[in-house]
Design an enzyme around this catalytic site. Structure first.
Site, PDB file in Angstrom:
ATOM      1  N   SER A  20       0.834  -1.198   0.000  1.00 45.43           N
ATOM      2  CA  SER A  20       0.000   0.000   0.000  1.00 45.43           C
ATOM      3  C   SER A  20       0.872   1.252   0.000  1.00 45.43           C
ATOM      4  O   SER A  20       1.719   1.397  -0.865  1.00 45.43           O
ATOM      5  CB  SER A  20      -0.957  -0.052   1.187  1.00 45.43           C
ATOM      6  OG  SER A  20      -2.082   0.724   0.915  1.00 45.43           O
ATOM      7  N   TRP A  56      -9.579  -0.552  -5.152  1.00 47.28           N
ATOM      8  CA  TRP A  56      -9.092   0.830  -4.985  1.00 47.28           C
ATOM      9  C   TRP A  56      -7.673   0.996  -5.521  1.00 47.28           C
ATOM     10  O   TRP A  56      -7.289   2.067  -5.970  1.00 47.28           O
ATOM     11  CB  TRP A  56      -9.189   1.192  -3.499  1.00 47.28           C
ATOM     12  CG  TRP A  56      -8.960   2.626  -3.123  1.00 47.28           C
ATOM     13  CD1 TRP A  56      -8.054   3.086  -2.210  1.00 47.28           C
ATOM     14  CD2 TRP A  56      -9.676   3.792  -3.573  1.00 47.28           C
ATOM     15  NE1 TRP A  56      -8.152   4.450  -2.081  1.00 47.28           N
ATOM     16  CE2 TRP A  56      -9.143   4.916  -2.911  1.00 47.28           C
ATOM     17  CE3 TRP A  56     -10.717   3.994  -4.487  1.00 47.28           C
ATOM     18  CZ2 TRP A  56      -9.586   6.222  -3.120  1.00 47.28           C
ATOM     19  CZ3 TRP A  56     -11.162   5.298  -4.698  1.00 47.28           C
ATOM     20  CH2 TRP A  56     -10.602   6.386  -4.027  1.00 47.28           C
ATOM     21  N   HIS A  65      -7.320  -6.016   0.396  1.00 45.27           N
ATOM     22  CA  HIS A  65      -6.120  -5.201   0.624  1.00 45.27           C
ATOM     23  C   HIS A  65      -5.303  -5.754   1.798  1.00 45.27           C
ATOM     24  O   HIS A  65      -5.493  -5.352   2.945  1.00 45.27           O
ATOM     25  CB  HIS A  65      -6.592  -3.773   0.918  1.00 45.27           C
ATOM     26  CG  HIS A  65      -5.521  -2.753   0.781  1.00 45.27           C
ATOM     27  ND1 HIS A  65      -4.832  -2.528  -0.388  1.00 45.27           N
ATOM     28  CD2 HIS A  65      -5.002  -1.873   1.679  1.00 45.27           C
ATOM     29  CE1 HIS A  65      -3.965  -1.551  -0.214  1.00 45.27           C
ATOM     30  NE2 HIS A  65      -4.045  -1.144   1.038  1.00 45.27           N
ATOM     31  N   LYS A 120       4.204   1.995  -2.428  1.00 44.99           N
ATOM     32  CA  LYS A 120       4.556   3.157  -3.249  1.00 44.99           C
ATOM     33  C   LYS A 120       5.998   3.547  -2.938  1.00 44.99           C
ATOM     34  O   LYS A 120       6.815   3.805  -3.835  1.00 44.99           O
ATOM     35  CB  LYS A 120       3.620   4.327  -2.943  1.00 44.99           C
ATOM     36  CG  LYS A 120       2.118   4.036  -3.051  1.00 44.99           C
ATOM     37  CD  LYS A 120       1.288   5.263  -2.667  1.00 44.99           C
ATOM     38  CE  LYS A 120      -0.109   4.967  -2.142  1.00 44.99           C
ATOM     39  NZ  LYS A 120      -1.033   4.266  -2.968  1.00 44.99           N
TER      40      LYS A 120
HETATM   41  C1  GTR Z   1      -5.550   4.384   1.255  1.00 44.70           C
HETATM   42  C2  GTR Z   1      -4.989   5.172   0.133  1.00 44.70           C
HETATM   43  C3  GTR Z   1      -4.111   4.294  -0.680  1.00 44.70           C
HETATM   44  C4  GTR Z   1      -3.136   3.508   0.185  1.00 44.70           C
HETATM   45  C5  GTR Z   1      -3.731   3.072   1.484  1.00 44.70           C
HETATM   46  C6  GTR Z   1      -2.772   2.640   2.590  1.00 44.70           C
HETATM   47  O1  GTR Z   1      -6.503   5.072   1.970  1.00 44.70           O
HETATM   48  O2  GTR Z   1      -6.048   5.724  -0.581  1.00 44.70           O
HETATM   49  O3  GTR Z   1      -3.456   5.024  -1.676  1.00 44.70           O
HETATM   50  O4  GTR Z   1      -2.014   4.248   0.415  1.00 44.70           O
HETATM   51  O5  GTR Z   1      -4.490   4.022   2.068  1.00 44.70           O
HETATM   52  O6  GTR Z   1      -1.578   2.864   2.576  1.00 44.70           O
HETATM   53  O7  GTR Z   1      -3.251   2.058   3.513  1.00 44.70           O
END
Ligand code: GTR
Length: 407
Positions: free
Chosen positions: A241, A332, A386, A245
């Site tokens: 997540s 997402w 996720h 990145k």
């Molecule tokens: C979300 C965000 C994502 C991702 C994620 C995380 O809310 O929109 O881009 O970074 O968080 O890191 O948990």
């Protein structure tokens, strides 16, 4: 210090939104035809990514590593080495990084070096395994973020699966993102204020939080490479997540990293900004204003003017191995546009003589990842939402087995 970026022209509308900015073409339109051309093009893309998306990080600083200690953890299966990474030019009260390295004890006893997965964590090093020997890194808690000291021990054990990584003959290294930036939304927190006067770009392009975390991972690479137990050329970076990145950015911009494994990294990671119907530039910069350079937010609603996209970042990894892992139900993060980015970057691997992504994609679930099935690029999915889990780690390790000398 290079100020070349002052000379970059403003982005111009030149292509329809369903096309991506070309990789194998210089900004002046001339073609990129050889590996030597690519070196120059790579530098150009790297500057553009820093300029328009992530911001300029300071040049690598001199680090001081200290307070190293070792302990037996996980019932003796792992040898833990903890290293404090400080920055020589900064005052004593500046942030430092606590790097925890878990090494397979049998390799340590036999004097063998191992490949290492370097993961960025947000719950604390002590959350990765349930063992009292691990120092509690609770900077997030101090800043009111996530993490709860001793109560968090081992809470991410099923996520990082350190025992599984070790049993495959790999080491696992990690630092908590809050050591570098607690993600509080306050730019005065973390390491960035200490480098305000040392940034190589013009105003508006200062490094965001993602670039700071990536820079932290690169400082961990500085500290890992000299360690006898670590194979310096076999350090893989991994993150999930927001950490995915940062892991992609760290690995893409640091050629010492031997393999790059962003997991469910989404927007700002492998997912393209163009034609992304999930998290848009406005969504991510609205929710997390500090993550990027200020320049990036200006492309909300006019993404077709962005001179780069996530395929540009992925391409910086070439010809080194890149595995992009995604959850089929993790909408997402837009796995489809992540796969499109990897595909769009493939010609760069091919130009450099490495095997690209191939046709049978994406790889799913129990699909074999081995010499016969993957080249240097891979996009892999499991039927999950996720999360990180042992299935994904197995895939990354299988891919690493193909590219590293041996786990
Ligand atoms: C979300 C965000 C994502 C991702 C994620 C995380 O809310 O929109 O881009 O970074 O968080 O890191 O948990």
């Amino acid at each position: 210090m290079s100020r070349d970026d002052d000379e970059l022209p403003p982005p111009s509308r030149c292509r329809p939104t369903d096309e991506l900015p070309p990789l194998l073409e210089f900004r002046d339109g001339s073609p990129v035809e050889t590996a030597a051309d690519w070196r120059e093009r790579r530098a150009e893309l790297r500057r553009s990514l820093r300029h328009y998306v992530y911001g300029y990080a300071p040049d690598p600083p001199e680090i001081e590593t200290a307070t190293e200690r070792t302990a037996d953890v996980l019932d003796g299966a792992a040898t833990l080495v903890e290293t404090e990474i400080a920055f020589a030019a900064l005052p004593a009260d500046a942030p430092s990084i606590t790097l925890a390295v878990f090494l397979p004890s049998d390799a340590v006893d036999a004097g063998r070096s191992v490949p290492v997965l370097l993961g960025l964590n947000w719950r604390g090093n002590h959350a990765a395994v349930d063992d009292p020997a691990v120092t509690i890194t609770d900077t997030a808690r101090e800043h009111g973020g996530r993490g709860d000291g001793a109560a968090e021990r081992g809470v991410a054990a099923d996520y990082w699966c350190v025992d599984q990584i070790l049993s495959r003959g790999y080491g696992f290294a990690t630092y908590q993102l809050a050591d570098v930036d607690p993600d509080s939304g306050d730019p005065a927190d973390g390491i960035r204020p200490y480098y305000d006067d040392d940034l190589p770009g013009p105003p508006g392009t200062e490094w965001g939080v993602l670039a700071a975390w990536a820079w932290g991972l690169q400082r961990c690479v500085d500290a890992l490479r000299p360690m006898e137990a670590v194979r310096a050329g076999e350090i893989a970076v991994l993150g999930h997540s927001r950490c995915g990145k940062a892991a992609l950015l760290a690995g893409a911009t640091d050629e010492r990293v031997g393999l790059v494994a962003p997991h469910q990294s989404g927007t700002g990671g492998t997912a393209l900004d163009r034609d992304n119907d999930q998290e848009g530039i406005g969504d991510i910069t609205g929710m997390f204003p500090g993550w990027f350079a200020d320049t990036y937010a200006a492309f909300d609603g006019q993404v077709d003017r962005l001179p780069v996209d996530s395929h540009s970042l992925a391409a910086l990894v070439a010809p080194r191995p890149l595995i992009d892992t995604a959850g089929a139900r993790d909408y997402w993060t837009n796995p489809g546009r992540a796969l499109d980015a990897v595909r769009a970057a493939e010609p760069v691997w091919e130009l450099l003589g490495a095997e690209g992504i191939g046709d049978d994609l994406p790889l799913y679930g129990d699909d074999a990842i081995g010499d016969e099935t993957v080249g240097s690029l891979c996009h892999y999915r499991r039927e999950t939402g996720h999360t990180l889990n042992e299935g994904y780690l197995d895939a990354v390790l299988d891919f690493a087995d193909v590219h590293f000398d041996g786990g």
